[in-house]
Scaffold this motif. Structure first.
Motif, PDB file in Angstrom:
ATOM      1  N   LEU A  51       1.620  -7.765  -9.104  1.00 49.52           N
ATOM      2  CA  LEU A  51       1.165  -6.490  -9.724  1.00 49.52           C
ATOM      3  C   LEU A  51       2.179  -5.320  -9.467  1.00 49.52           C
ATOM      4  O   LEU A  51       2.621  -4.486 -10.348  1.00 49.52           O
ATOM      5  N   LEU A  52       2.318  -5.201  -8.108  1.00 51.65           N
ATOM      6  CA  LEU A  52       3.161  -4.083  -7.687  1.00 51.65           C
ATOM      7  C   LEU A  52       4.490  -4.320  -8.043  1.00 51.65           C
ATOM      8  O   LEU A  52       5.078  -3.275  -8.623  1.00 51.65           O
ATOM      9  N   ALA A  53       5.292  -5.436  -7.883  1.00 54.12           N
ATOM     10  CA  ALA A  53       6.772  -5.541  -8.309  1.00 54.12           C
ATOM     11  C   ALA A  53       6.689  -5.604  -9.831  1.00 54.12           C
ATOM     12  O   ALA A  53       7.804  -4.920 -10.264  1.00 54.12           O
ATOM     13  N   SER A  54       5.682  -5.917 -10.558  1.00 53.73           N
ATOM     14  CA  SER A  54       5.707  -5.891 -12.088  1.00 53.73           C
ATOM     15  C   SER A  54       6.176  -4.367 -12.311  1.00 53.73           C
ATOM     16  O   SER A  54       6.753  -3.896 -13.116  1.00 53.73           O
ATOM     17  N   ASN A  55       4.991  -3.673 -11.951  1.00 53.73           N
ATOM     18  CA  ASN A  55       5.103  -2.302 -12.157  1.00 53.73           C
ATOM     19  C   ASN A  55       6.350  -1.564 -11.881  1.00 53.73           C
ATOM     20  O   ASN A  55       6.708  -0.782 -12.460  1.00 53.73           O
ATOM     21  N   GLU A  56       7.117  -1.717 -10.279  1.00 53.71           N
ATOM     22  CA  GLU A  56       8.038  -1.295 -10.005  1.00 53.71           C
ATOM     23  C   GLU A  56       9.374  -1.522 -10.832  1.00 53.71           C
ATOM     24  O   GLU A  56      10.213  -0.614 -11.143  1.00 53.71           O
ATOM     25  N   MET A  57       9.312  -2.755 -11.430  1.00 55.70           N
ATOM     26  CA  MET A  57      10.461  -3.276 -12.265  1.00 55.70           C
ATOM     27  C   MET A  57      10.439  -2.645 -13.794  1.00 55.70           C
ATOM     28  O   MET A  57      11.355  -2.504 -14.280  1.00 55.70           O
ATOM     29  N   THR A  58       9.307  -2.425 -14.264  1.00 58.10           N
ATOM     30  CA  THR A  58       9.244  -1.740 -15.625  1.00 58.10           C
ATOM     31  C   THR A  58       8.750  -0.278 -15.450  1.00 58.10           C
ATOM     32  O   THR A  58       8.473   0.044 -16.664  1.00 58.10           O
ATOM     33  N   GLU A  83       0.718  -1.136   0.109  1.00 59.10           N
ATOM     34  CA  GLU A  83       0.122  -0.206  -0.122  1.00 59.10           C
ATOM     35  C   GLU A  83       0.834   1.189  -0.004  1.00 59.10           C
ATOM     36  O   GLU A  83       0.479   2.124  -0.682  1.00 59.10           O
ATOM     37  N   HIS A  84       1.838   1.203   0.812  1.00 57.21           N
ATOM     38  CA  HIS A  84       2.732   2.308   0.754  1.00 57.21           C
ATOM     39  C   HIS A  84       3.672   2.887  -0.393  1.00 57.21           C
ATOM     40  O   HIS A  84       3.344   3.972  -1.031  1.00 57.21           O
ATOM     41  N   LEU A  85       3.986   1.673  -1.159  1.00 58.87           N
ATOM     42  CA  LEU A  85       4.528   1.961  -2.600  1.00 58.87           C
ATOM     43  C   LEU A  85       3.374   2.548  -3.534  1.00 58.87           C
ATOM     44  O   LEU A  85       3.697   3.189  -4.029  1.00 58.87           O
ATOM     45  N   ARG A  86       1.968   1.974  -3.492  1.00 58.84           N
ATOM     46  CA  ARG A  86       1.424   2.239  -4.324  1.00 58.84           C
ATOM     47  C   ARG A  86       0.753   3.419  -4.139  1.00 58.84           C
ATOM     48  O   ARG A  86       0.502   4.219  -5.237  1.00 58.84           O
ATOM     49  N   LEU A  87       0.705   4.162  -2.856  1.00 57.30           N
ATOM     50  CA  LEU A  87       0.243   5.340  -2.683  1.00 57.30           C
ATOM     51  C   LEU A  87       1.246   6.590  -2.889  1.00 57.30           C
ATOM     52  O   LEU A  87       0.941   7.503  -2.916  1.00 57.30           O
ATOM     53  N   HIS A  88       2.416   5.954  -2.562  1.00 57.90           N
ATOM     54  CA  HIS A  88       3.499   6.947  -2.700  1.00 57.90           C
ATOM     55  C   HIS A  88       4.269   6.994  -4.142  1.00 57.90           C
ATOM     56  O   HIS A  88       5.511   6.541  -3.897  1.00 57.90           O
ATOM     57  N   GLU A  89       3.787   7.127  -5.039  1.00 57.49           N
ATOM     58  CA  GLU A  89       4.448   7.030  -6.416  1.00 57.49           C
ATOM     59  C   GLU A  89       5.576   7.933  -6.765  1.00 57.49           C
ATOM     60  O   GLU A  89       6.576   7.410  -7.385  1.00 57.49           O
ATOM     61  N   LYS A  90       5.834   8.983  -5.875  1.00 56.18           N
ATOM     62  CA  LYS A  90       6.852   9.967  -5.947  1.00 56.18           C
ATOM     63  C   LYS A  90       8.033   9.685  -5.198  1.00 56.18           C
ATOM     64  O   LYS A  90       9.004  10.176  -5.049  1.00 56.18           O
ATOM     65  N   LEU A  91       7.939   8.521  -4.256  1.00 60.66           N
ATOM     66  CA  LEU A  91       8.933   7.949  -3.493  1.00 60.66           C
ATOM     67  C   LEU A  91      10.086   7.824  -4.284  1.00 60.66           C
ATOM     68  O   LEU A  91       9.930   6.952  -5.331  1.00 60.66           O
ATOM     69  N   ALA A  92      11.368   8.258  -3.930  1.00 60.27           N
ATOM     70  CA  ALA A  92      12.577   8.183  -4.809  1.00 60.27           C
ATOM     71  C   ALA A  92      12.922   6.554  -4.654  1.00 60.27           C
ATOM     72  O   ALA A  92      12.639   5.861  -3.612  1.00 60.27           O
ATOM     73  N   GLU A 120       1.738 -15.432 -15.666  1.00 57.77           N
ATOM     74  CA  GLU A 120       0.855 -14.574 -16.633  1.00 57.77           C
ATOM     75  C   GLU A 120       0.988 -13.064 -16.574  1.00 57.77           C
ATOM     76  O   GLU A 120       0.881 -12.479 -17.607  1.00 57.77           O
ATOM     77  N   GLU A 121       1.632 -12.341 -15.451  1.00 62.48           N
ATOM     78  CA  GLU A 121       1.835 -11.106 -15.546  1.00 62.48           C
ATOM     79  C   GLU A 121       3.332 -10.573 -16.351  1.00 62.48           C
ATOM     80  O   GLU A 121       3.178  -9.900 -17.056  1.00 62.48           O
ATOM     81  N   LEU A 122       4.277 -11.493 -16.341  1.00 67.33           N
ATOM     82  CA  LEU A 122       5.239 -11.419 -16.938  1.00 67.33           C
ATOM     83  C   LEU A 122       5.058 -11.544 -18.649  1.00 67.33           C
ATOM     84  O   LEU A 122       5.766 -10.861 -19.404  1.00 67.33           O
TER      85      LEU A 122
END
Length: 405
Positions: A90-97, A49-58, A127-129
């Motif tokens: 979903l979170l990790a896939s988004n962070e990675m790409t 939740e923290h990573l999803r809601l704080h998109e501008k976190l460095a 499925e996600e990859l």
């Protein structure tokens, strides 16, 4: 401890991640992991939740949180429910790409989360990859890297996907223009080949025991053709070495007639790398795999190249080295593995090459030769003693064998 309290404590720790002191950041990461031992679901939910809601976190701070998530997931994968697993994927896939350029620590941390989740939820991760690995489009390099890592960490889960992955990947190889992307593909082909070989070696435990090497042969040869005839000729040093590393396990999956056809060109090119690279362990490992593949199909090409093979391998053993160097020790191990393969298929010519070198005045040559003899006696002794040599050669070998043993 109530769920509300656990969530609040997780939030406090996550807010502290942005402390400017690196030691404090590591302590926060450790605290999240420790808390995750008792409350894995709550910690993972809070991190997601923290990573999803704080998109501008460095990204350095995102990396710390992802590292903590990977450790908690790895330690508590059996407690992870499907919904939470899906959210993390979903979170990790988004962070990675999220960004096209490579930000190694951040993207590697996200990739490691996917690999950790994939040990149990492989279908969801794949499925996600695969949604980001589509025909006609060059994928994000981290997507390819993660597929490769998954194939190693969950062989039985990923190999059934590899026929379609390889078919999709083959046209992508021609579309890759930069060496960095080509290196990623080489590493993936190496890992995929290693995973296929492990799967085939353990068919009695595999979920689908009907899988056969032939299912991969055509695509592997198509990839081999590009790697050997194009990338090895024109790429930079890093790419050329990545190609050589990949060709080792790939050689085991080539159709036998294609391998025999390629060996006269392949062996000299691999041997040439001994003169071009100081860290030769990867060359030796690939060479040992190629030799094993050649012997397994009864290749007659080895006889033609045996003298050059023996000379190059013997030179590697006789190079003065620092015995404490892990890379040097690994290289010697792979070189000796090559000698074992050659001892099994050409013991007479191998001994005819080695025994005269014991009479040289060069100490390093004698020591290296004795090292090889000791090794092949221990690993391929039955092939040596069964040969019918002339009496002088037999007496010399028997004498040396008794000394070495």
């Amino acid at each position: 401890m109530s769920e509300t309290y656990a969530k609040r404590l997780s939030a406090i720790l996550l807010d502290a991640v942005t402390d400017k002191d690196p030691q404090m950041q590591e302590q926060v990461c450790g605290a999240l992991c420790d808390f995750g031992e008792s409350k894995p679901a709550e910690v993972l939910s809070a991190c997601e939740e923290h990573l999803r809601l704080h998109e501008k976190l460095a990204h350095p701070y995102r990396t710390i949180i992802l590292r903590a998530m990977e450790i908690v997931v790895s330690n508590h994968i059996s407690e992870l429910d499907k919904d939470m697993a899906r959210a993390i994927i979903l979170l990790a896939s988004n962070e990675m790409t999220k960004v096209k350029e490579l930000v190694s620590d951040w993207q590697q941390a996200a990739s490691s989360v996917l690999v950790a989740v994939g040990r149990r939820f492989i279908s969801s991760v794949m499925e996600e990859l695969l949604s980001k690995f589509q025909p006609g489009l060059l994928p994000h390099p981290c997507t390819v890297h993660t597929l490769a890592s998954l194939s190693v960490s969950n062989v039985f889960g990923v190999v059934p996907f590899l026929t379609s992955i390889l078919s999709t990947m083959l046209p992508m190889l021609g579309a890759a223009k930069h060496d960095s992307m080509k290196v990623v593909f080489c590493c993936a082909l190496q890992r995929f080949s290693e995973s296929i070989l492990e799967y085939l070696a353990n068919l009695d435990q595999a979920p689908d025991p009907t899988v056969r090497k032939d299912a991969f042969a055509s695509d592997i040869f198509g990839a081999y053709d590009i790697l050997f005839h194009q990338w090895l000729q024109s790429g930079g040093a890093k790419l050329r070495l990545a190609v050589v590393e990949a060709l080792g396990p790939m050689s085991h999956l080539l159709p036998s007639e294609k391998l025999e056809e390629q060996l006269p060109k392949l062996l000299p090119r691999v041997l040439a790398f001994y003169k071009k690279h100081t860290e030769t362990v990867h060359v030796s490992k690939s060479l040992s795999q190629i030799l094993e593949a050649a012997v397994s199909v009864g290749s007659r090409t080895l006889d033609i190249h045996l003298n050059s093979l023996l000379a190059a391998l013997h030179a590697q053993i006789c190079v003065p080295v620092e015995s404490s160097s892990p890379l040097v020790m690994s290289n010697q191990k792979e070189v000796l593995r090559c000698f074992t393969v050659l001892a099994c298929c050409s013991p007479d010519r191998l001994l005819a090459f080695l025994l005269p070198k014991l009479d040289t005045s060069n100490e390093r040559t004698r020591v290296g030769t004795l090292q090889v003899l000791r090794h092949i006696i221990n690993t391929a002794g039955e092939y040596l003693v069964e040969r019918r040599w002339d009496r002088p050669t037999l007496s010399i070998f028997s004498m040396k064998r008794s000394i070495l043993l």
